[in-house]
Design a protein around this motif. Structure first.
Motif, PDB file in Angstrom:
ATOM      1  N   ASP A  59       1.097   9.761 -24.581  1.00 33.18           N
ATOM      2  CA  ASP A  59       1.490   9.366 -23.229  1.00 33.18           C
ATOM      3  C   ASP A  59       1.859   7.877 -23.221  1.00 33.18           C
ATOM      4  O   ASP A  59       1.177   7.057 -23.836  1.00 33.18           O
ATOM      5  CB  ASP A  59       0.315   9.620 -22.272  1.00 33.18           C
ATOM      6  CG  ASP A  59       0.738   9.476 -20.828  1.00 33.18           C
ATOM      7  OD1 ASP A  59       1.235  10.471 -20.273  1.00 33.18           O
ATOM      8  OD2 ASP A  59       0.593   8.379 -20.258  1.00 33.18           O
ATOM      9  N   GLY A  60       2.914   7.555 -22.497  1.00 37.33           N
ATOM     10  CA  GLY A  60       3.414   6.172 -22.483  1.00 37.33           C
ATOM     11  C   GLY A  60       2.372   5.156 -22.035  1.00 37.33           C
ATOM     12  O   GLY A  60       2.349   4.021 -22.520  1.00 37.33           O
ATOM     13  N   ILE A 108      -0.665   4.883 -22.704  1.00 33.56           N
ATOM     14  CA  ILE A 108      -1.669   4.516 -23.710  1.00 33.56           C
ATOM     15  C   ILE A 108      -1.311   3.197 -24.403  1.00 33.56           C
ATOM     16  O   ILE A 108      -2.164   2.489 -24.916  1.00 33.56           O
ATOM     17  CB  ILE A 108      -1.866   5.666 -24.742  1.00 33.56           C
ATOM     18  CG1 ILE A 108      -3.313   5.675 -25.223  1.00 33.56           C
ATOM     19  CG2 ILE A 108      -0.898   5.573 -25.892  1.00 33.56           C
ATOM     20  CD1 ILE A 108      -3.758   6.978 -25.824  1.00 33.56           C
ATOM     21  N   MET A 109      -0.014   2.879 -24.376  1.00 25.50           N
ATOM     22  CA  MET A 109       0.441   1.605 -24.969  1.00 25.50           C
ATOM     23  C   MET A 109      -0.228   0.414 -24.305  1.00 25.50           C
ATOM     24  O   MET A 109      -0.383  -0.645 -24.911  1.00 25.50           O
ATOM     25  CB  MET A 109       1.951   1.452 -24.772  1.00 25.50           C
ATOM     26  CG  MET A 109       2.770   2.477 -25.475  1.00 25.50           C
ATOM     27  SD  MET A 109       3.075   2.020 -27.154  1.00 25.50           S
ATOM     28  CE  MET A 109       4.367   0.846 -26.937  1.00 25.50           C
ATOM     29  N   PHE A 110      -0.559   0.564 -23.020  1.00 28.30           N
ATOM     30  CA  PHE A 110      -1.048  -0.592 -22.260  1.00 28.30           C
ATOM     31  C   PHE A 110      -2.570  -0.613 -22.163  1.00 28.30           C
ATOM     32  O   PHE A 110      -3.128  -1.480 -21.516  1.00 28.30           O
ATOM     33  CB  PHE A 110      -0.409  -0.584 -20.858  1.00 28.30           C
ATOM     34  CG  PHE A 110       1.084  -0.596 -20.929  1.00 28.30           C
ATOM     35  CD1 PHE A 110       1.755  -1.779 -21.162  1.00 28.30           C
ATOM     36  CD2 PHE A 110       1.830   0.570 -20.809  1.00 28.30           C
ATOM     37  CE1 PHE A 110       3.135  -1.799 -21.261  1.00 28.30           C
ATOM     38  CE2 PHE A 110       3.205   0.556 -20.912  1.00 28.30           C
ATOM     39  CZ  PHE A 110       3.867  -0.631 -21.143  1.00 28.30           C
ATOM     40  N   ASN A 111      -3.217   0.377 -22.792  1.00 28.59           N
ATOM     41  CA  ASN A 111      -4.679   0.359 -22.796  1.00 28.59           C
ATOM     42  C   ASN A 111      -5.142  -0.810 -23.666  1.00 28.59           C
ATOM     43  O   ASN A 111      -4.622  -1.015 -24.756  1.00 28.59           O
ATOM     44  CB  ASN A 111      -5.226   1.687 -23.354  1.00 28.59           C
ATOM     45  CG  ASN A 111      -6.696   1.842 -23.055  1.00 28.59           C
ATOM     46  OD1 ASN A 111      -7.075   1.957 -21.888  1.00 28.59           O
ATOM     47  ND2 ASN A 111      -7.531   1.802 -24.061  1.00 28.59           N
TER      48      ASN A 111
END
Lengths: 181, 395
Positions: free
Chosen positions: B371-372, B374-377
């Motif tokens: 999911d896109g 997750i990059m910003f977690n």
């Protein structure tokens, strides 16, 4: 004054550096897909013939790799044979330089809006994981920690050294073959 | 100098408060729009929520030329094409989307077709495809949670190909978002709770994930404060107009925050759970929030500790040692969830939903990894990490 005079040289050097790094990374992506099963697990999910590009906007340096099947990647040194399926684009050469000189992590560059994704975002996430794994393998730990969000805890020195040596050997061989061709 | 950098953009005029709907005719006239079309769903119409909008327009001599009230919960390319045809046939010149996420996303997609031309919305899918401003577009949210009225994204299903098409452009943002407490007064308790927790999650993730910035932080903290202070009051007294307005504003503020700073693992897991188990989005957010915060704890200790001020107020914040504030914030969120469970049985674990099988956890984890968001977690997430969060959320 001196800075003004040096500016074109700095810009030129930065562009050359980004271009060189893309060439190394493209070949290294091909190499890691040949030596690392974990990477192949990630790339097997890509459709066969899938073309992935990283590029500096608008027409700057780029790297293009193709998934040729069974998780194997192939670096295209002479540009894309057809329209790419997924493109990660740096908005400016400065942003690409920040990432490729490990001053800014790839994930931070995404968070900072330095890059755009054109194509399937879920595949971009997958390719980012592959890039992170590559950087963890081929960079010294201290440098890799600056490049990836989290250095993999299960990557131990012997495995790292063995894999990095094989990847670098393949990259060097590919460079030589390209020059010969 | 640090490498810190951020972008923040929100050109949406927010029209909020008592008699806000009555501003619609004036705002439309300011954009030279005279023939608006309403896009909504049957539930909104059955609840009588169109009546005050239509009355407000009629009293100002503005005729609603067409009403499309058949937007399904998962809007599709066919629905968008059909509405665009009605829009053209009736010579409409503007759109008012009234409803939750689906009606608003449909309104955004219809606006693309009627502004850019053609019948195939799929060809405008992706980021940055649109290059011109679209027709006048107003949004009246009827739930207080999604924040879609201030986001530049729409998702429409392509039922032929079986995929969800994302559309991203700042031109999708409406000209105005009208926040009127009358529109959320009749929301049933469990939807009020789930949507408010959706807004809470947008705000908390916005404040703790990688793309946080000073401006999104301001909106996020204000949203957390409003939800914390008003949600239980509204649950106890659903006709509390002031409380309803607070929640609706919180939703919009959280929407502004997360659309400028993105979200993280709660959303990755929530999107995957929604796709596999068909659980409502707000419920997934409420369910996963504390477990993900615990997983991220050491990466977000400082901002999460700061949130205690907005979750529990100054007395609790000052009485809590700085080193314990992050844990106290998680406890405050758990306490809020327990209170909601007591009032409307909003599930706190996957088992409590009764709609998820333990055997589905691995599939959810795998999908969440791609999911896109997750990059910003703030913390890297492996398959094992995602699974361990899911196991903790199980029961």
């Amino acid at each position: 004054m001196l800075v003004k005079r040096l500016q074109p040289m700095i810009s030129h050097a930065r562009r050359n550096y980004v271009e060189l790094m893309f060439q190394v990374m493209g070949r290294a992506l091909q190499a890691i897909s040949e030596v690392d099963e974990t990477t192949r697990k990630e790339t097997r999910a890509l459709p066969d013939g899938f073309l992935f590009e990283m590029q500096v906007m608008p027409n700057g340096p780029k790297l293009i790799v193709e998934h040729t099947g069974d998780g194997l990647l192939h670096y295209h040194s002479n540009g894309a044979p057809r329209a790419v399926d997924l493109s990660i684009q740096f908005k400016h050469i400065t942003h690409a330089f920040l990432v490729l000189s490990f001053q800014e992590k790839t994930s931070v560059a995404f968070a900072n809006d330095r890059m755009l994704v054109d194509g399937d975002v879920s595949l971009a996430v997958r390719m980012t994981r592959v890039l992170n794994r590559l950087e963890s393998f081929i960079l010294p730990k201290l440098v890799a920690q600056r490049a990836v969000k989290e250095y993999p805890a299960d990557l131990h020195l012997p495995e790292k050294l063995m894999s990095a040596a094989r990847i670098y050997l393949k990259v060097a061989t590919h460079f030589v073959e390209t020059v010969r061709a | 100098m640090t490498n810190k950098y951020y972008e923040f953009f929100c050109p949406v005029k927010v029209i909020a408060g008592k008699a806000a709907l009555e501003h619609i005719p004036y705002e439309l006239s300011g954009l030279a729009a005279k023939r608006p079309m309403i896009i909504t769903d049957k539930g909104v119409r059955a609840a009588g929520l169109l009546n005050p909008v239509i009355a407000a327009c009629e009293e100002s001599g503005l005729e609603i030329v067409s009403i499309f009230d058949d937007v399904p919960p998962d809007s599709s390319t066919t629905v968008v094409r059909d509405i665009a045809r009605v829009y053209r046939k009736e010579k409409c010149d503007s759109i008012i989307a009234i409803g939750g996420g689906s009606a608003i996303d449909t309104g955004k997609a219809v606006n693309i077709l009627v502004s850019e031309g053609g019948d195939d919305i799929a060809k405008y899918s992706g980021a940055g495809v649109l290059k011109h401003p679209l027709k006048p577009f107003f949004v009246v949210p009827t739930t207080a949670g999604t924040g879609s009225e201030v986001t530049s994204v729409a998702v429409i299903s392509d039922e032929k190909k079986g995929v969800k098409l994302p559309f991203t452009s700042s031109f999708l943002l409406p000209n105005a978002a009208i926040i009127d407490p009358r529109m959320t007064l009749t929301l049933p308790p469990h939807i009020t709770a789930a949507t408010a927790m959706d807004a809470m999650t947008h705000a908390v993730e916005s404040f703790t994930c990688m793309a946080k910035n000073p401006l999104s932080d301001a909106y996020a903290t204000a949203a957390v404060k409003k939800v914390s202070r008003s949600l239980l009051g509204v649950m106890d007294n659903p006709k509390d107009e002031d409380g309803r307005l607070e929640l609706a504003q919180a939703s919009t503020m959280a929407g502004i925050a997360f659309s400028n700073s993105m979200v993280g693992l709660v959303h990755s897991l929530g999107h995957a759970t929604g796709a596999i188990c068909h659980l409502p989005h707000g419920l997934c957010m409420s369910l996963y929030l504390p477990y993900v915060l615990e997983f991220n704890l050491e990466s977000i200790r400082e901002p999460l500790g700061e949130l205690l001020l907005y979750l529990e107020g100054p007395e609790v914040y000052s009485a809590t040692p700085a080193a314990r504030r992050a844990e106290a914030s998680i406890s405050a969120i758990r306490k809020l969830r327990d209170a909601l469970y007591k009032r409307c049985e909003l599930p706190r674990t996957l088992k409590e939903t009764g709609k998820v099988l333990e055997s589905q956890l691995e599939a959810i984890a795998k999908m969440a990894l791609d999911d896109g968001s997750i990059m910003f977690n703030p913390k890297e997430v492996s398959l094992e990490d995602a699974l361990s969060v899911l196991r903790r959320a199980w029961a």
